[in-house]
Motif scaffolding. Sequence first.
Motif, mmCIF file in Angstrom:
data_model
loop_
_atom_site.group_PDB
_atom_site.id
_atom_site.type_symbol
_atom_site.label_atom_id
_atom_site.label_comp_id
_atom_site.label_asym_id
_atom_site.label_seq_id
_atom_site.Cartn_x
_atom_site.Cartn_y
_atom_site.Cartn_z
ATOM 1 N N ASP A 256 0.793 -1.115 -0.194
ATOM 2 C CA ASP A 256 -0.008 0.091 -0.152
ATOM 3 C C ASP A 256 0.687 1.302 -0.104
ATOM 4 O OD1 ASP A 256 -2.263 -1.536 0.003
ATOM 5 O OD2 ASP A 256 -2.587 -1.281 2.219
ATOM 6 N N ALA A 257 2.089 1.159 0.898
ATOM 7 C CA ALA A 257 3.063 2.198 0.706
ATOM 8 C C ALA A 257 3.491 2.740 -0.623
ATOM 9 C CB ALA A 257 4.029 2.186 1.692
ATOM 10 N N ALA A 258 3.853 1.334 -1.311
ATOM 11 C CA ALA A 258 4.483 1.815 -2.791
ATOM 12 C C ALA A 258 3.362 2.073 -3.699
ATOM 13 C CB ALA A 258 4.924 0.408 -3.343
ATOM 14 N N ARG A 259 2.148 1.914 -3.573
ATOM 15 C CA ARG A 259 1.228 2.472 -4.243
ATOM 16 C C ARG A 259 0.944 4.048 -4.230
ATOM 17 N NH1 ARG A 259 -4.134 -1.560 -3.990
ATOM 18 N NH2 ARG A 259 -3.692 -1.208 -1.803
ATOM 19 N N LEU A 260 0.820 4.276 -2.689
ATOM 20 C CA LEU A 260 0.639 5.635 -2.487
ATOM 21 C C LEU A 260 1.691 6.584 -2.931
ATOM 22 C CD1 LEU A 260 -0.933 7.873 -0.963
ATOM 23 C CD2 LEU A 260 0.257 7.207 1.181
ATOM 24 N N MET A 261 2.863 6.072 -2.879
ATOM 25 C CA MET A 261 4.174 6.853 -3.143
ATOM 26 C C MET A 261 4.136 7.222 -4.738
ATOM 27 S SD MET A 261 5.717 7.887 -0.306
ATOM 28 C CE MET A 261 3.880 8.001 0.337
ATOM 29 N N LYS A 262 3.703 5.987 -5.409
ATOM 30 C CA LYS A 262 3.762 6.141 -6.809
ATOM 31 C C LYS A 262 2.940 7.288 -7.272
ATOM 32 C CE LYS A 262 5.971 4.809 -10.280
ATOM 33 N NZ LYS A 262 7.322 5.048 -10.531
ATOM 34 N N ALA A 263 1.616 7.268 -6.725
ATOM 35 C CA ALA A 263 0.466 8.168 -7.133
ATOM 36 C C ALA A 263 1.212 9.579 -6.793
ATOM 37 C CB ALA A 263 -0.764 7.901 -6.701
ATOM 38 N N CYS A 264 1.575 9.787 -5.544
ATOM 39 C CA CYS A 264 2.121 11.042 -5.366
ATOM 40 C C CYS A 264 3.460 11.715 -6.181
ATOM 41 C CB CYS A 264 2.692 11.219 -3.885
ATOM 42 S SG CYS A 264 1.338 10.860 -2.610
ATOM 43 N N SER A 265 4.142 10.764 -6.604
ATOM 44 C CA SER A 265 5.115 11.073 -7.576
ATOM 45 C C SER A 265 4.599 11.533 -8.811
ATOM 46 C CB SER A 265 6.014 9.811 -7.865
ATOM 47 O OG SER A 265 7.131 9.995 -8.665
ATOM 48 N N LEU A 266 3.839 10.962 -9.283
ATOM 49 C CA LEU A 266 3.149 11.240 -10.489
ATOM 50 C C LEU A 266 2.605 12.587 -10.538
ATOM 51 C CD1 LEU A 266 2.220 10.942 -13.490
ATOM 52 C CD2 LEU A 266 0.088 9.876 -12.619
ATOM 53 N N ALA A 267 1.960 13.113 -9.463
ATOM 54 C CA ALA A 267 1.308 14.090 -9.026
ATOM 55 C C ALA A 267 2.498 15.565 -9.149
ATOM 56 C CB ALA A 267 0.498 14.238 -8.034
ATOM 57 N N PHE A 268 3.436 15.003 -8.363
ATOM 58 C CA PHE A 268 4.605 16.088 -8.166
ATOM 59 C C PHE A 268 5.180 16.474 -9.422
ATOM 60 C CE2 PHE A 268 4.317 14.776 -3.599
ATOM 61 C CZ PHE A 268 3.741 15.836 -3.167
ATOM 62 N N ALA A 269 5.594 15.252 -10.273
ATOM 63 C CA ALA A 269 6.176 15.367 -11.446
ATOM 64 C C ALA A 269 5.561 16.002 -12.536
ATOM 65 C CB ALA A 269 6.639 14.098 -11.999
ATOM 66 N N THR A 270 4.396 16.069 -12.648
ATOM 67 C CA THR A 270 3.520 16.424 -13.893
ATOM 68 C C THR A 270 2.800 17.941 -13.581
ATOM 69 O OG1 THR A 270 1.408 15.314 -13.286
ATOM 70 C CG2 THR A 270 3.128 14.309 -14.789
ATOM 71 N N THR A 271 2.500 18.351 -12.163
ATOM 72 C CA THR A 271 1.833 19.391 -11.991
ATOM 73 C C THR A 271 2.205 20.821 -12.403
ATOM 74 O OG1 THR A 271 0.705 18.435 -9.904
ATOM 75 C CG2 THR A 271 0.803 20.921 -10.130
ATOM 76 N N PRO A 272 3.694 21.106 -12.377
ATOM 77 C CA PRO A 272 4.445 22.337 -12.978
ATOM 78 C C PRO A 272 4.141 22.326 -14.504
ATOM 79 C CG PRO A 272 5.699 21.240 -11.457
ATOM 80 C CD PRO A 272 4.662 20.099 -11.638
ATOM 81 N N ILE A 273 4.364 21.409 -15.239
ATOM 82 C CA ILE A 273 4.176 21.221 -16.551
ATOM 83 C C ILE A 273 2.515 21.567 -17.006
ATOM 84 C CG2 ILE A 273 4.277 19.917 -18.627
ATOM 85 C CD1 ILE A 273 6.660 18.349 -17.437
ATOM 86 N N ILE A 274 1.517 20.951 -16.117
ATOM 87 C CA ILE A 274 0.282 21.157 -16.581
ATOM 88 C C ILE A 274 -0.184 22.430 -16.319
ATOM 89 C CG2 ILE A 274 -2.379 20.477 -15.830
ATOM 90 C CD1 ILE A 274 -1.007 17.550 -15.256
ATOM 91 N N LEU A 275 0.244 22.931 -15.257
ATOM 92 C CA LEU A 275 -0.062 24.377 -15.016
ATOM 93 C C LEU A 275 0.629 25.445 -15.887
ATOM 94 C CD1 LEU A 275 0.317 24.507 -10.983
ATOM 95 C CD2 LEU A 275 -1.712 24.558 -12.206
ATOM 96 N N ARG A 276 1.842 25.124 -16.507
ATOM 97 C CA ARG A 276 2.345 25.937 -17.406
ATOM 98 C C ARG A 276 1.489 25.870 -18.747
ATOM 99 N NH1 ARG A 276 7.045 28.214 -19.060
ATOM 100 N NH2 ARG A 276 7.005 29.171 -16.803
ATOM 101 N N LEU A 277 1.109 24.537 -19.214
ATOM 102 C CA LEU A 277 0.055 24.665 -20.279
ATOM 103 C C LEU A 277 -0.959 25.251 -19.968
ATOM 104 C CD1 LEU A 277 0.972 20.589 -21.063
ATOM 105 C CD2 LEU A 277 1.998 22.866 -22.445
ATOM 106 N N LEU A 278 -1.679 25.378 -18.935
ATOM 107 C CA LEU A 278 -2.710 26.221 -18.713
ATOM 108 C C LEU A 278 -2.548 27.544 -18.384
ATOM 109 C CD1 LEU A 278 -4.538 23.776 -16.190
ATOM 110 C CD2 LEU A 278 -4.762 23.979 -18.608
#
Length: 482
Positions: A319-341
């Motif tokens: 469960d820790a591995a699943r949670l950490m992977k989801a958080c990693s995706l959010a942190f990695a892509t949020t700046p780019i998504i916000l720039r595109l917006l």
Amino acid sequence: MTASKAEGAGAPAASPKLGLSTKLFYGFGTVAFGVKDQGFSSLLLIFYNQVIGLPAATVGAAIMIALMVDSVLDPIMGQVSDNWRSRWGRRHPFMYAAAVPVALSYVLLWNPPDLPPSLLFAYLVVVAMVIRSFITMYEIPSSALAPELTQDYHERTRVFAYRQFFGWFGGVGMTILALQVFLRPSADNPVGQLNRDGYQAYSVAAAAVMLVAILVSAAGTHRHIPRLRVPPQRKVSLPMVFREMAATVAHRSFLMLIVAGLFNAMAQGLFLSLNLYLGTYLWQLSSGQIAILAASNFLSAILALIFAPPVSKGIGKRDAARLMKACSLAFATTPIILRLLGVFPANGDPLLMPLLFAAGALATATTIITSILISSMMADVVEDSELRTGRRSEGLFFSVSAFVSKVVSGVGIFISSAILALVAFPNGAKPGQVTPEVIERLGLSYVVVLAALYGGAILAISLYRITKADHEATVSKLAQKA
């Protein structure tokens, strides 16, 4: 005598809790792998593409071919290591033997001769294959040491936390050194990361670090050889070897970890290969600023070392591995998504660097924690498989994992080069001279592909089945058989 009893006859007594020095020596060797991995993932594509002049797709294809060919050696190395007998044990002879060839071949990688494109392509394939093969000779036996050093469920997470810490610390440290010291701008090369002479100096320094890391780790763990597993002496035929390998790797939970590793490696190859492009052309950062962002990985490694064990202990490895992977995706892509917006700070804004630093540190920290947990879960498969098959195959399990990682990280780099070709990213481009449309297509493609790969990893991790109670029951049954 049955197979399980034969194995048990060579089983050492339950290992004591490992001291800090053992964890430090064991983890330190991963500096070599980190330096190589960061060099391949972060610098090699832009070096051969923008500095040497090979098309991005050609460089990606060369790296992928080299990694796929080399990865065939991984299961062989794992099987040989599992069954090796010597006064230095199963693992250490290979670890010592790899040190000098690793260093020499890494220097050759960054100093290609002046050749026509077709021969340069062949040179890159061959040298990349050589360096990866000798890293395999060290990394597979070294990885297989962890399950032998301790059978404790939570202690293994701590051991792999040190391993990941040093791997990232060494790789990131050498990348920052390259950007800050060797790849500095000059009159002939105003963009530091395009300075060919700097890459040559970097190669010598990196090779020296890799040599020292391997030798220190091997020597530092040498004293544990007497209490490590000694395999029973037996006669095996080649068909028997392949049958045993197939039966071992058919373990369900192991296969789920392999699938997760497949998606993780592709995502990591994509992330690291395009990160320097995004920093240079999307955010328009200097080599010094990129080095500052890379320094966030030091913080990431420390955070992962601190938080991986308690997170695992609190909610379980899966469960820790699943949670950490989801958080990693959010942190990695949020700046780019916000720039595109159009809602992220503009290039040059004082808030840009702090926000990118924080997002990068958290994305990498959660990625490292995921890797620690998956490695620890892999170690727990060893005893479960031993109970079922009567064979202890640490080297084989970790070699198959490395096999998949090598193949698909090459695919990740190839995907990166394919994305660059798809968005029509120009060769020899200068920061600020690439059209906004191309930059937007690059950012959007990166986010979409990364999200798909992370989603696949989370799904695979969900299907892993070994719990702490399962592991402890298995270890107890093995002790009774022994």
